[in-house]
Design a protein around this motif. Structure first.
Motif, PDB file in Angstrom:
ATOM      1  N   GLU A  20       4.834  -4.724   5.373  1.00 42.97           N
ATOM      2  CA  GLU A  20       3.468  -4.361   5.004  1.00 42.97           C
ATOM      3  C   GLU A  20       3.136  -3.049   5.711  1.00 42.97           C
ATOM      4  OE1 GLU A  20       0.911  -8.278   4.234  1.00 42.97           O
ATOM      5  OE2 GLU A  20       1.570  -8.139   6.315  1.00 42.97           O
ATOM      6  N   PHE A  21       2.150  -2.347   5.185  1.00 43.58           N
ATOM      7  CA  PHE A  21       1.672  -1.097   5.768  1.00 43.58           C
ATOM      8  C   PHE A  21       0.194  -1.303   6.041  1.00 43.58           C
ATOM      9  CE2 PHE A  21       0.901   3.628   5.459  1.00 43.58           C
ATOM     10  CZ  PHE A  21       1.767   3.986   6.486  1.00 43.58           C
ATOM     11  N   ILE A  22      -0.144  -1.567   7.305  1.00 40.75           N
ATOM     12  CA  ILE A  22      -1.499  -1.955   7.688  1.00 40.75           C
ATOM     13  C   ILE A  22      -2.061  -0.917   8.652  1.00 40.75           C
ATOM     14  CG2 ILE A  22      -2.908  -3.746   8.782  1.00 40.75           C
ATOM     15  CD1 ILE A  22      -0.721  -5.771   8.041  1.00 40.75           C
ATOM     16  N   ALA A  23      -3.177  -0.327   8.265  1.00 39.96           N
ATOM     17  CA  ALA A  23      -3.858   0.667   9.112  1.00 39.96           C
ATOM     18  C   ALA A  23      -2.905   1.777   9.541  1.00 39.96           C
ATOM     19  CB  ALA A  23      -4.505  -0.015  10.313  1.00 39.96           C
ATOM     20  N   GLY A  24      -2.063   2.216   8.602  1.00 38.21           N
ATOM     21  CA  GLY A  24      -1.150   3.323   8.878  1.00 38.21           C
ATOM     22  C   GLY A  24       0.079   2.960   9.682  1.00 38.21           C
ATOM     23  N   ARG A  25       0.309   1.653   9.897  1.00 35.30           N
ATOM     24  CA  ARG A  25       1.456   1.210  10.693  1.00 35.30           C
ATOM     25  C   ARG A  25       2.326   0.234   9.908  1.00 35.30           C
ATOM     26  NH1 ARG A  25      -2.788  -0.051  13.608  1.00 35.30           N
ATOM     27  NH2 ARG A  25      -2.254  -2.246  13.673  1.00 35.30           N
ATOM     28  N   LEU A  26       3.607   0.292  10.200  1.00 36.01           N
ATOM     29  CA  LEU A  26       4.565  -0.643   9.619  1.00 36.01           C
ATOM     30  C   LEU A  26       4.369  -2.011  10.260  1.00 36.01           C
ATOM     31  CD1 LEU A  26       7.162  -1.119   7.908  1.00 36.01           C
ATOM     32  CD2 LEU A  26       8.450  -0.513   9.957  1.00 36.01           C
ATOM     33  N   ALA A  27       4.345  -3.058   9.431  1.00 35.59           N
ATOM     34  CA  ALA A  27       4.234  -4.432   9.928  1.00 35.59           C
ATOM     35  C   ALA A  27       5.273  -5.281   9.192  1.00 35.59           C
ATOM     36  CB  ALA A  27       2.838  -4.984   9.683  1.00 35.59           C
ATOM     37  N   ILE A  28       5.800  -6.252   9.893  1.00 35.41           N
ATOM     38  CA  ILE A  28       6.747  -7.193   9.291  1.00 35.41           C
ATOM     39  C   ILE A  28       6.013  -8.509   9.109  1.00 35.41           C
ATOM     40  CG2 ILE A  28       8.910  -8.448   9.580  1.00 35.41           C
ATOM     41  CD1 ILE A  28       9.839  -6.053  11.325  1.00 35.41           C
ATOM     42  N   LYS A  29       6.013  -9.013   7.879  1.00 37.15           N
ATOM     43  CA  LYS A  29       5.319 -10.272   7.575  1.00 37.15           C
ATOM     44  C   LYS A  29       6.316 -11.419   7.691  1.00 37.15           C
ATOM     45  CE  LYS A  29       2.481 -12.512   4.116  1.00 37.15           C
ATOM     46  NZ  LYS A  29       1.077 -12.332   4.364  1.00 37.15           N
ATOM     47  N   CYS A  30       5.904 -12.442   8.419  1.00 38.54           N
ATOM     48  CA  CYS A  30       6.742 -13.637   8.551  1.00 38.54           C
ATOM     49  C   CYS A  30       6.857 -14.337   7.205  1.00 38.54           C
ATOM     50  CB  CYS A  30       6.128 -14.611   9.550  1.00 38.54           C
ATOM     51  SG  CYS A  30       6.227 -14.080  11.244  1.00 38.54           S
ATOM     52  N   GLY A  31       8.036 -14.806   6.904  1.00 35.33           N
ATOM     53  CA  GLY A  31       8.217 -15.625   5.714  1.00 35.33           C
ATOM     54  C   GLY A  31       7.553 -16.976   5.922  1.00 35.33           C
ATOM     55  N   ARG A 114      -6.958 -11.740  11.054  1.00 34.15           N
ATOM     56  CA  ARG A 114      -8.359 -11.937  11.424  1.00 34.15           C
ATOM     57  C   ARG A 114      -9.139 -10.635  11.540  1.00 34.15           C
ATOM     58  NH1 ARG A 114      -5.614 -15.399  15.316  1.00 34.15           N
ATOM     59  NH2 ARG A 114      -5.514 -17.483  14.424  1.00 34.15           N
ATOM     60  N   VAL A 115      -8.463  -9.503  11.726  1.00 28.33           N
ATOM     61  CA  VAL A 115      -9.158  -8.230  11.926  1.00 28.33           C
ATOM     62  C   VAL A 115      -8.829  -7.222  10.823  1.00 28.33           C
ATOM     63  CG1 VAL A 115      -9.496  -6.287  13.502  1.00 28.33           C
ATOM     64  CG2 VAL A 115      -9.228  -8.606  14.431  1.00 28.33           C
ATOM     65  N   GLU A 116      -7.559  -6.833  10.713  1.00 27.07           N
ATOM     66  CA  GLU A 116      -7.196  -5.748   9.804  1.00 27.07           C
ATOM     67  C   GLU A 116      -7.245  -6.143   8.329  1.00 27.07           C
ATOM     68  OE1 GLU A 116      -4.300  -3.260  12.821  1.00 27.07           O
ATOM     69  OE2 GLU A 116      -3.444  -4.930  11.685  1.00 27.07           O
ATOM     70  N   LYS A 117      -6.785  -7.318   7.998  1.00 27.91           N
ATOM     71  CA  LYS A 117      -6.772  -7.699   6.582  1.00 27.91           C
ATOM     72  C   LYS A 117      -8.176  -7.894   6.000  1.00 27.91           C
ATOM     73  CE  LYS A 117      -2.030  -8.827   5.894  1.00 27.91           C
ATOM     74  NZ  LYS A 117      -1.070  -9.723   5.276  1.00 27.91           N
ATOM     75  N   PRO A 118      -9.128  -8.489   6.731  1.00 32.15           N
ATOM     76  CA  PRO A 118     -10.476  -8.527   6.141  1.00 32.15           C
ATOM     77  C   PRO A 118     -11.005  -7.126   5.819  1.00 32.15           C
ATOM     78  CG  PRO A 118     -10.374 -10.003   8.028  1.00 32.15           C
ATOM     79  CD  PRO A 118      -9.074  -9.239   7.991  1.00 32.15           C
ATOM     80  N   HIS A 119     -10.744  -6.170   6.700  1.00 29.55           N
ATOM     81  CA  HIS A 119     -11.205  -4.798   6.445  1.00 29.55           C
ATOM     82  C   HIS A 119     -10.466  -4.190   5.250  1.00 29.55           C
ATOM     83  CE1 HIS A 119     -13.666  -4.986   9.931  1.00 29.55           C
ATOM     84  NE2 HIS A 119     -12.680  -4.953  10.797  1.00 29.55           N
ATOM     85  N   GLY A 120      -9.165  -4.380   5.201  1.00 29.59           N
ATOM     86  CA  GLY A 120      -8.377  -3.801   4.113  1.00 29.59           C
ATOM     87  C   GLY A 120      -8.699  -4.391   2.758  1.00 29.59           C
ATOM     88  N   TYR A 121      -8.862  -5.700   2.691  1.00 24.58           N
ATOM     89  CA  TYR A 121      -9.209  -6.334   1.418  1.00 24.58           C
ATOM     90  C   TYR A 121     -10.623  -5.946   0.985  1.00 24.58           C
ATOM     91  CZ  TYR A 121      -5.027  -9.354   1.654  1.00 24.58           C
ATOM     92  OH  TYR A 121      -3.744  -9.833   1.691  1.00 24.58           O
ATOM     93  N   ALA A 122     -11.559  -5.880   1.938  1.00 22.04           N
ATOM     94  CA  ALA A 122     -12.932  -5.481   1.600  1.00 22.04           C
ATOM     95  C   ALA A 122     -12.962  -4.038   1.107  1.00 22.04           C
ATOM     96  CB  ALA A 122     -13.846  -5.651   2.805  1.00 22.04           C
ATOM     97  N   ALA A 123     -12.241  -3.148   1.796  1.00 18.96           N
ATOM     98  CA  ALA A 123     -12.210  -1.731   1.395  1.00 18.96           C
ATOM     99  C   ALA A 123     -11.620  -1.571  -0.003  1.00 18.96           C
ATOM    100  CB  ALA A 123     -11.416  -0.909   2.408  1.00 18.96           C
ATOM    101  N   ALA A 124     -10.703  -2.471  -0.363  1.00 15.73           N
ATOM    102  CA  ALA A 124     -10.087  -2.429  -1.697  1.00 15.73           C
ATOM    103  C   ALA A 124     -10.983  -3.053  -2.760  1.00 15.73           C
ATOM    104  CB  ALA A 124      -8.734  -3.145  -1.671  1.00 15.73           C
ATOM    105  N   GLY A 125     -12.084  -3.684  -2.343  1.00 16.94           N
ATOM    106  CA  GLY A 125     -13.025  -4.265  -3.293  1.00 16.94           C
ATOM    107  C   GLY A 125     -12.673  -5.659  -3.772  1.00 16.94           C
ATOM    108  N   ILE A 126     -11.776  -6.346  -3.077  1.00 15.20           N
ATOM    109  CA  ILE A 126     -11.439  -7.721  -3.462  1.00 15.20           C
ATOM    110  C   ILE A 126     -12.634  -8.603  -3.089  1.00 15.20           C
ATOM    111  CG2 ILE A 126      -9.885  -9.671  -3.051  1.00 15.20           C
ATOM    112  CD1 ILE A 126      -7.640  -7.564  -2.675  1.00 15.20           C
ATOM    113  N   PRO A 127     -13.228  -9.307  -4.071  1.00 19.35           N
ATOM    114  CA  PRO A 127     -14.494 -10.011  -3.839  1.00 19.35           C
ATOM    115  C   PRO A 127     -14.471 -11.081  -2.750  1.00 19.35           C
ATOM    116  CG  PRO A 127     -14.017  -9.890  -6.182  1.00 19.35           C
ATOM    117  CD  PRO A 127     -12.800  -9.400  -5.461  1.00 19.35           C
TER     118      PRO A 127
END
Length: 182
Positions: A20-31, A114-127
């Motif tokens: 994933e690419f979160i807040a300009g940084r590479l992230a590895i998502k756990c399966g 809990r922090v970055e994804k709420p901001h990212g989804y909201a900024a993308a307009g996901i209801p």
């Protein structure tokens, strides 16, 4: 790292590695572990009861954050049936009704889910953003995105009746989630 560099790296990564690419940084998502998979399967059954209703697509790549600068692989993306037909690995958030994340046994879960994804989804307009937090046995419903933030956030314990607002408009009986706590 640029977005183009990230997408090239993500294309070349083995199928067992989710990036994933979160807040300009590479992230590895756990399966998914077994309980996380069961939670997603439970949610799929909830939404599959209506043949004409939306479908919960697991591990869908979405363009997120401001101007689509992020790349999140949502544990679940609720969208109309056949919504992602013809899409590549990373889809526009347009038409996505709700993003779902289930916490993992991962040191980055707090910051990402809990922090970055709420901001990212909201900024993308996901209801709606639904966070199933196995660490404290709660369900958090974020909704009403505005200016890159969700205006409303409601946290309820596993076992509560959780109202998911429009455009999803469903009440989840979260009692079954108690079975899937690590």
């Amino acid at each position: 790292m640029s977005l183009d560099e990230f997408e090239e790296l993500a294309r070349r990564a083995p199928e067992t590695v989710w990036l994933e690419f979160i807040a300009g940084r590479l992230a590895i998502k756990c399966g998914p572990d077994g309980n996380r998979s069961e939670i997603l399967a439970w949610l799929q059954r909830v939404f599959a009861q209506d043949d004409l209703g939306p479908w919960l697509y697991p591990f869908r790549g979405l363009r997120t954050e401001v101007d689509g600068a992020g790349r999140f692989r949502a544990d679940g993306a609720l969208a109309p049936a056949r919504h992602f037909a013809g899409h590549g690995e990373w889809s526009s958030p347009e038409g996505v009704l709700m993003a779902v994340e289930v916490t993992a046994d991962d040191v980055d879960t707090d910051r990402h889910n809990r922090v970055e994804k709420p901001h990212g989804y909201a900024a993308a307009g996901i209801p709606v953003y639904l966070l199933i937090d196995r660490d404290d046995c709660s369900v958090v419903v974020f909704n009403q995105p505005e200016d890159g933030r969700y205006r409303r956030e409601e946290k309820l314990p596993f076992g509560a009746a959780v109202k998911i607002p429009d455009p999803v408009n469903i009440t989840l009986n979260t009692e079954p989630l108690k079975e899937f706590v690590d």
